[in-house]
Scaffold this motif. Structure first.
Motif, PDB file in Angstrom:
ATOM      1  N   LEU A  14      11.152  51.464 -57.391  1.00  0.00           N
ATOM      2  CA  LEU A  14      10.562  52.212 -56.283  1.00  0.00           C
ATOM      3  C   LEU A  14       9.745  51.295 -55.367  1.00  0.00           C
ATOM      4  O   LEU A  14       9.765  51.466 -54.148  1.00  0.00           O
ATOM      5  CB  LEU A  14       9.682  53.338 -56.823  1.00  0.00           C
ATOM      6  CG  LEU A  14       9.055  54.271 -55.809  1.00  0.00           C
ATOM      7  CD1 LEU A  14      10.123  54.957 -54.949  1.00  0.00           C
ATOM      8  CD2 LEU A  14       8.195  55.322 -56.507  1.00  0.00           C
TER       9      LEU A  14
ATOM     10  N   THR B 282       6.227  51.773 -61.358  1.00  0.00           N
ATOM     11  CA  THR B 282       7.007  52.784 -62.068  1.00  0.00           C
ATOM     12  C   THR B 282       6.103  53.601 -62.987  1.00  0.00           C
ATOM     13  O   THR B 282       6.169  54.839 -62.995  1.00  0.00           O
ATOM     14  CB  THR B 282       8.132  52.117 -62.881  1.00  0.00           C
ATOM     15  OG1 THR B 282       8.967  51.385 -61.988  1.00  0.00           O
ATOM     16  CG2 THR B 282       8.968  53.136 -63.633  1.00  0.00           C
TER      17      THR B 282
ATOM     18  N   TRP C 297       3.968  55.996 -61.065  1.00  0.00           N
ATOM     19  CA  TRP C 297       4.745  57.152 -60.599  1.00  0.00           C
ATOM     20  C   TRP C 297       4.901  58.161 -61.743  1.00  0.00           C
ATOM     21  O   TRP C 297       4.683  59.353 -61.557  1.00  0.00           O
ATOM     22  CB  TRP C 297       6.110  56.711 -60.079  1.00  0.00           C
ATOM     23  CG  TRP C 297       6.862  57.833 -59.464  1.00  0.00           C
ATOM     24  CD1 TRP C 297       6.907  58.170 -58.141  1.00  0.00           C
ATOM     25  CD2 TRP C 297       7.669  58.817 -60.134  1.00  0.00           C
ATOM     26  NE1 TRP C 297       7.675  59.288 -57.954  1.00  0.00           N
ATOM     27  CE2 TRP C 297       8.154  59.711 -59.168  1.00  0.00           C
ATOM     28  CE3 TRP C 297       8.005  59.036 -61.457  1.00  0.00           C
ATOM     29  CZ2 TRP C 297       8.956  60.794 -59.486  1.00  0.00           C
ATOM     30  CZ3 TRP C 297       8.816  60.118 -61.782  1.00  0.00           C
ATOM     31  CH2 TRP C 297       9.287  60.986 -60.798  1.00  0.00           C
ATOM     32  N   TYR C 298       5.273  57.667 -62.917  1.00  0.00           N
ATOM     33  CA  TYR C 298       5.460  58.564 -64.060  1.00  0.00           C
ATOM     34  C   TYR C 298       4.149  59.242 -64.466  1.00  0.00           C
ATOM     35  O   TYR C 298       4.145  60.418 -64.841  1.00  0.00           O
ATOM     36  CB  TYR C 298       6.072  57.823 -65.253  1.00  0.00           C
ATOM     37  CG  TYR C 298       7.578  57.753 -65.180  1.00  0.00           C
ATOM     38  CD1 TYR C 298       8.360  58.838 -65.540  1.00  0.00           C
ATOM     39  CD2 TYR C 298       8.221  56.603 -64.746  1.00  0.00           C
ATOM     40  CE1 TYR C 298       9.751  58.785 -65.470  1.00  0.00           C
ATOM     41  CE2 TYR C 298       9.599  56.532 -64.663  1.00  0.00           C
ATOM     42  CZ  TYR C 298      10.356  57.632 -65.040  1.00  0.00           C
ATOM     43  OH  TYR C 298      11.727  57.572 -64.961  1.00  0.00           O
TER      44      TYR C 298
ATOM     45  N   HIS D 229       3.492  62.140 -62.373  1.00  0.00           N
ATOM     46  CA  HIS D 229       4.478  63.202 -62.565  1.00  0.00           C
ATOM     47  C   HIS D 229       4.630  63.568 -64.039  1.00  0.00           C
ATOM     48  O   HIS D 229       5.694  63.987 -64.477  1.00  0.00           O
ATOM     49  CB  HIS D 229       5.828  62.769 -61.979  1.00  0.00           C
ATOM     50  CG  HIS D 229       5.759  62.534 -60.508  1.00  0.00           C
ATOM     51  ND1 HIS D 229       5.363  61.323 -59.967  1.00  0.00           N
ATOM     52  CD2 HIS D 229       6.009  63.353 -59.466  1.00  0.00           C
ATOM     53  CE1 HIS D 229       5.373  61.413 -58.652  1.00  0.00           C
ATOM     54  NE2 HIS D 229       5.752  62.634 -58.312  1.00  0.00           N
TER      55      HIS D 229
ATOM     56  N   ARG E 281      12.966  61.373 -65.105  1.00  0.00           N
ATOM     57  CA  ARG E 281      13.899  60.267 -64.822  1.00  0.00           C
ATOM     58  C   ARG E 281      14.722  60.567 -63.583  1.00  0.00           C
ATOM     59  O   ARG E 281      14.904  59.708 -62.724  1.00  0.00           O
ATOM     60  CB  ARG E 281      14.829  60.030 -66.017  1.00  0.00           C
ATOM     61  CG  ARG E 281      14.233  59.186 -67.097  1.00  0.00           C
ATOM     62  CD  ARG E 281      15.293  58.705 -68.073  1.00  0.00           C
ATOM     63  NE  ARG E 281      16.161  59.759 -68.562  1.00  0.00           N
ATOM     64  CZ  ARG E 281      15.966  60.478 -69.654  1.00  0.00           C
ATOM     65  NH1 ARG E 281      14.897  60.250 -70.395  1.00  0.00           N
ATOM     66  NH2 ARG E 281      16.818  61.412 -70.023  1.00  0.00           N
TER      67      ARG E 281
ATOM     68  N   TYR F  19      12.498  60.346 -60.481  1.00  0.00           N
ATOM     69  CA  TYR F  19      12.198  58.948 -60.150  1.00  0.00           C
ATOM     70  C   TYR F  19      13.394  58.309 -59.454  1.00  0.00           C
ATOM     71  O   TYR F  19      13.252  57.648 -58.426  1.00  0.00           O
ATOM     72  CB  TYR F  19      11.816  58.149 -61.402  1.00  0.00           C
ATOM     73  CG  TYR F  19      11.555  56.698 -61.093  1.00  0.00           C
ATOM     74  CD1 TYR F  19      10.335  56.290 -60.569  1.00  0.00           C
ATOM     75  CD2 TYR F  19      12.532  55.726 -61.295  1.00  0.00           C
ATOM     76  CE1 TYR F  19      10.083  54.954 -60.260  1.00  0.00           C
ATOM     77  CE2 TYR F  19      12.298  54.392 -60.989  1.00  0.00           C
ATOM     78  CZ  TYR F  19      11.080  54.016 -60.471  1.00  0.00           C
ATOM     79  OH  TYR F  19      10.844  52.704 -60.150  1.00  0.00           O
ATOM     80  N   GLN F  20      14.582  58.515 -60.007  1.00  0.00           N
ATOM     81  CA  GLN F  20      15.796  57.959 -59.406  1.00  0.00           C
ATOM     82  C   GLN F  20      15.966  58.488 -57.978  1.00  0.00           C
ATOM     83  O   GLN F  20      16.291  57.731 -57.061  1.00  0.00           O
ATOM     84  CB  GLN F  20      17.025  58.305 -60.249  1.00  0.00           C
ATOM     85  CG  GLN F  20      18.311  57.718 -59.726  1.00  0.00           C
ATOM     86  CD  GLN F  20      18.338  56.206 -59.798  1.00  0.00           C
ATOM     87  OE1 GLN F  20      17.819  55.601 -60.737  1.00  0.00           O
ATOM     88  NE2 GLN F  20      18.935  55.573 -58.816  1.00  0.00           N
TER      89      GLN F  20
END
Length: 66
Positions: free
Chosen positions: A13, A29, A32-33, A36, A45, A48-49
Protein backbone atom coordinates in the motif's frame (compact mmCIF):
# COMPACT_ATOMS: atom_id res chain seq x y z
CA UNK A 1 27.03 -10.41 -7.73
CA UNK A 2 23.80 -12.22 -6.81
CA UNK A 3 21.04 -10.46 -4.91
CA UNK A 4 19.09 -12.65 -2.51
CA UNK A 5 15.47 -11.67 -1.96
CA UNK A 6 14.18 -12.89 1.38
CA UNK A 7 10.61 -11.71 0.95
CA UNK A 8 8.31 -12.78 -1.87
CA UNK A 9 6.70 -9.94 -3.84
CA UNK A 10 3.57 -8.72 -2.08
CA UNK A 11 1.03 -5.96 -2.61
CA UNK A 12 2.37 -2.82 -0.93
CA UNK A 13 0.00 0.00 0.00
CA UNK A 14 2.86 2.40 0.76
CA UNK A 15 4.34 2.18 -2.73
CA UNK A 16 1.16 1.13 -4.57
CA UNK A 17 2.93 -1.72 -6.31
CA UNK A 18 3.85 -5.36 -5.90
CA UNK A 19 7.45 -5.86 -4.75
CA UNK A 20 9.53 -7.54 -2.02
CA UNK A 21 8.51 -5.79 1.17
CA UNK A 22 10.88 -3.82 3.41
CA UNK A 23 10.31 -3.12 7.09
CA UNK A 24 8.83 0.27 6.17
CA UNK A 25 6.36 -1.42 3.84
CA UNK A 26 5.41 -3.93 6.52
CA UNK A 27 4.94 -1.09 9.01
CA UNK A 28 2.40 0.57 6.69
CA UNK A 29 0.66 -2.77 6.19
CA UNK A 30 0.51 -3.42 9.93
CA UNK A 31 -0.84 0.08 10.59
CA UNK A 32 -3.58 -0.51 7.99
CA UNK A 33 -4.56 -3.83 9.56
CA UNK A 34 -4.62 -2.31 13.06
CA UNK A 35 -6.99 0.42 11.83
CA UNK A 36 -9.22 -2.29 10.34
CA UNK A 37 -9.08 -4.84 13.17
CA UNK A 38 -12.89 -4.95 13.26
CA UNK A 39 -12.88 -6.96 10.01
CA UNK A 40 -12.72 -10.74 9.80
CA UNK A 41 -9.32 -12.02 8.65
CA UNK A 42 -10.37 -12.92 5.08
CA UNK A 43 -12.40 -9.72 4.78
CA UNK A 44 -9.40 -7.68 5.95
CA UNK A 45 -7.09 -9.33 3.40
CA UNK A 46 -9.57 -8.59 0.61
CA UNK A 47 -10.03 -5.01 1.77
CA UNK A 48 -6.26 -4.46 1.97
CA UNK A 49 -5.81 -5.84 -1.54
CA UNK A 50 -8.60 -3.56 -2.78
CA UNK A 51 -6.97 -0.55 -1.08
CA UNK A 52 -3.65 -1.31 -2.79
CA UNK A 53 -5.36 -1.69 -6.18
CA UNK A 54 -7.27 1.58 -5.70
CA UNK A 55 -4.05 3.40 -4.84
CA UNK A 56 -2.30 1.90 -7.88
CA UNK A 57 -5.12 3.09 -10.15
CA UNK A 58 -5.27 6.52 -8.49
CA UNK A 59 -1.53 7.04 -8.97
CA UNK A 60 -1.73 5.89 -12.57
CA UNK A 61 -4.59 8.31 -13.32
CA UNK A 62 -2.76 11.22 -11.62
CA UNK A 63 0.29 10.58 -13.83
CA UNK A 64 -1.69 10.84 -17.06
CA UNK A 65 -1.43 14.14 -18.95
CA UNK A 66 -4.53 16.32 -18.82
Amino acid sequence: MTTVVTSPPMACLLHAEVHPMTSTCWGTTLDWYLLHDHLEQAEARDAYQAAVEREMIDRHVRQQPA
